[in-house]
Design a protein around this motif. Sequence first.
Motif, PDB file in Angstrom:
ATOM      1  N   ILE A  78       0.872  -1.175   0.000  1.00 41.28           N
ATOM      2  CA  ILE A  78       0.000   0.000   0.000  1.00 41.28           C
ATOM      3  C   ILE A  78       0.911   1.227   0.000  1.00 41.28           C
ATOM      4  CG2 ILE A  78      -1.703   1.350   1.295  1.00 41.28           C
ATOM      5  CD1 ILE A  78      -2.701  -1.191   2.565  1.00 41.28           C
ATOM      6  N   ASP A 137      -6.789   8.230   2.146  1.00 41.93           N
ATOM      7  CA  ASP A 137      -6.241   7.370   1.093  1.00 41.93           C
ATOM      8  C   ASP A 137      -5.913   5.983   1.633  1.00 41.93           C
ATOM      9  OD1 ASP A 137      -6.456   9.588  -0.536  1.00 41.93           O
ATOM     10  OD2 ASP A 137      -4.303  10.030  -0.555  1.00 41.93           O
ATOM     11  N   GLN A 187      -7.261   4.532   4.326  1.00 40.59           N
ATOM     12  CA  GLN A 187      -8.512   3.842   4.633  1.00 40.59           C
ATOM     13  C   GLN A 187      -9.132   3.256   3.371  1.00 40.59           C
ATOM     14  OE1 GLN A 187     -11.434   6.027   6.952  1.00 40.59           O
ATOM     15  NE2 GLN A 187     -13.095   4.835   6.060  1.00 40.59           N
ATOM     16  N   LEU A 188      -9.160   4.028   2.291  1.00 36.86           N
ATOM     17  CA  LEU A 188      -9.732   3.535   1.041  1.00 36.86           C
ATOM     18  C   LEU A 188      -8.971   2.307   0.546  1.00 36.86           C
ATOM     19  CD1 LEU A 188     -11.727   3.774  -1.293  1.00 36.86           C
ATOM     20  CD2 LEU A 188     -10.121   5.380  -2.379  1.00 36.86           C
ATOM     21  N   ALA A 189      -7.646   2.342   0.605  1.00 33.27           N
ATOM     22  CA  ALA A 189      -6.840   1.197   0.164  1.00 33.27           C
ATOM     23  C   ALA A 189      -7.148  -0.046   0.987  1.00 33.27           C
ATOM     24  CB  ALA A 189      -5.351   1.542   0.253  1.00 33.27           C
ATOM     25  N   GLU A 245      -9.930  -0.673   2.769  1.00 29.02           N
ATOM     26  CA  GLU A 245     -11.298  -1.124   2.488  1.00 29.02           C
ATOM     27  C   GLU A 245     -11.372  -1.901   1.185  1.00 29.02           C
ATOM     28  OE1 GLU A 245     -14.820   1.228   3.221  1.00 29.02           O
ATOM     29  OE2 GLU A 245     -13.630   2.664   4.382  1.00 29.02           O
ATOM     30  N   LYS A 246     -10.705  -1.415   0.142  1.00 27.18           N
ATOM     31  CA  LYS A 246     -10.727  -2.107  -1.146  1.00 27.18           C
ATOM     32  C   LYS A 246     -10.093  -3.493  -1.049  1.00 27.18           C
ATOM     33  CE  LYS A 246     -10.786   1.715  -4.446  1.00 27.18           C
ATOM     34  NZ  LYS A 246      -9.989   2.398  -5.502  1.00 27.18           N
ATOM     35  N   LYS A 247      -8.970  -3.597  -0.327  1.00 27.32           N
ATOM     36  CA  LYS A 247      -8.291  -4.888  -0.198  1.00 27.32           C
ATOM     37  C   LYS A 247      -9.131  -5.889   0.588  1.00 27.32           C
ATOM     38  CE  LYS A 247      -3.564  -3.355  -0.786  1.00 27.32           C
ATOM     39  NZ  LYS A 247      -2.639  -4.367  -1.255  1.00 27.32           N
ATOM     40  N   LEU A 282     -12.439  -5.850   0.925  1.00 26.12           N
ATOM     41  CA  LEU A 282     -13.593  -6.211   0.093  1.00 26.12           C
ATOM     42  C   LEU A 282     -13.201  -7.215  -0.986  1.00 26.12           C
ATOM     43  CD1 LEU A 282     -15.312  -2.732  -0.265  1.00 26.12           C
ATOM     44  CD2 LEU A 282     -16.252  -4.747   0.892  1.00 26.12           C
ATOM     45  N   ALA A 283     -12.050  -7.020  -1.600  1.00 29.53           N
ATOM     46  CA  ALA A 283     -11.589  -7.941  -2.645  1.00 29.53           C
ATOM     47  C   ALA A 283     -11.303  -9.331  -2.091  1.00 29.53           C
ATOM     48  CB  ALA A 283     -10.344  -7.379  -3.328  1.00 29.53           C
ATOM     49  N   ARG A 295     -17.276  -7.325   7.779  1.00 28.06           N
ATOM     50  CA  ARG A 295     -17.791  -5.988   7.512  1.00 28.06           C
ATOM     51  C   ARG A 295     -17.100  -4.942   8.377  1.00 28.06           C
ATOM     52  NH1 ARG A 295     -23.452  -5.343  10.561  1.00 28.06           N
ATOM     53  NH2 ARG A 295     -22.928  -6.501  12.410  1.00 28.06           N
ATOM     54  N   TYR A 308     -13.415  -3.783  12.329  1.00 30.61           N
ATOM     55  CA  TYR A 308     -14.057  -4.805  11.502  1.00 30.61           C
ATOM     56  C   TYR A 308     -14.645  -5.907  12.366  1.00 30.61           C
ATOM     57  CZ  TYR A 308     -12.264  -3.154   7.014  1.00 30.61           C
ATOM     58  OH  TYR A 308     -12.025  -2.421   5.877  1.00 30.61           O
TER      59      TYR A 308
END
Length: 153
Positions: A23, A96, A98-100, A102-104, A106-107, A118, A140
């Motif tokens: 990241i 930025d 946090q977004l990274a 969250e995306k990882k 979720l993937a 969640r 989470y």
Amino acid sequence: MSDILIAKELRHRFRAAILADGISVDQGGDAVAVEILETLPAGWVLKDEKLPALYVFATGEGLDHGQSISEVVRSLSLAVALMARPGGDPMDQLDDLQLAVEKKVLAAGNFGLAQSCRLLSVEIARNQGAAIIGTRIMNYEIVFGVTPGDPSL
């Protein structure tokens, strides 16, 4: 029975998902790699060269025996501490980062073991009651089931 607690395996899989491909965050036009910490430093204080950083840790586990005699539903609470580097806008770095994360997560889906994963909340970190500006905690919940007599993998 296995020698591995399912909660331990889920924590490791969760952390591995975040580590995958690294990241980085933007700091004034430069991409800066995020340090993944093995331990959280005392007082949450890190040298600037170790920042930005993140740390994954378990904060608890809940059990629901419900009406079933064949399964215990467990909920593993994990926190991800995000720490910004001084300079620039630390809130932008944390956004930025946090977004990274969250995306990882979720993937990664449910890590092959969980019923669900969640994000429950995101908050400013605190140390002895005082807010630590430049640090954010993502909370989470990972829900999974085990048999009543075997919490292992």
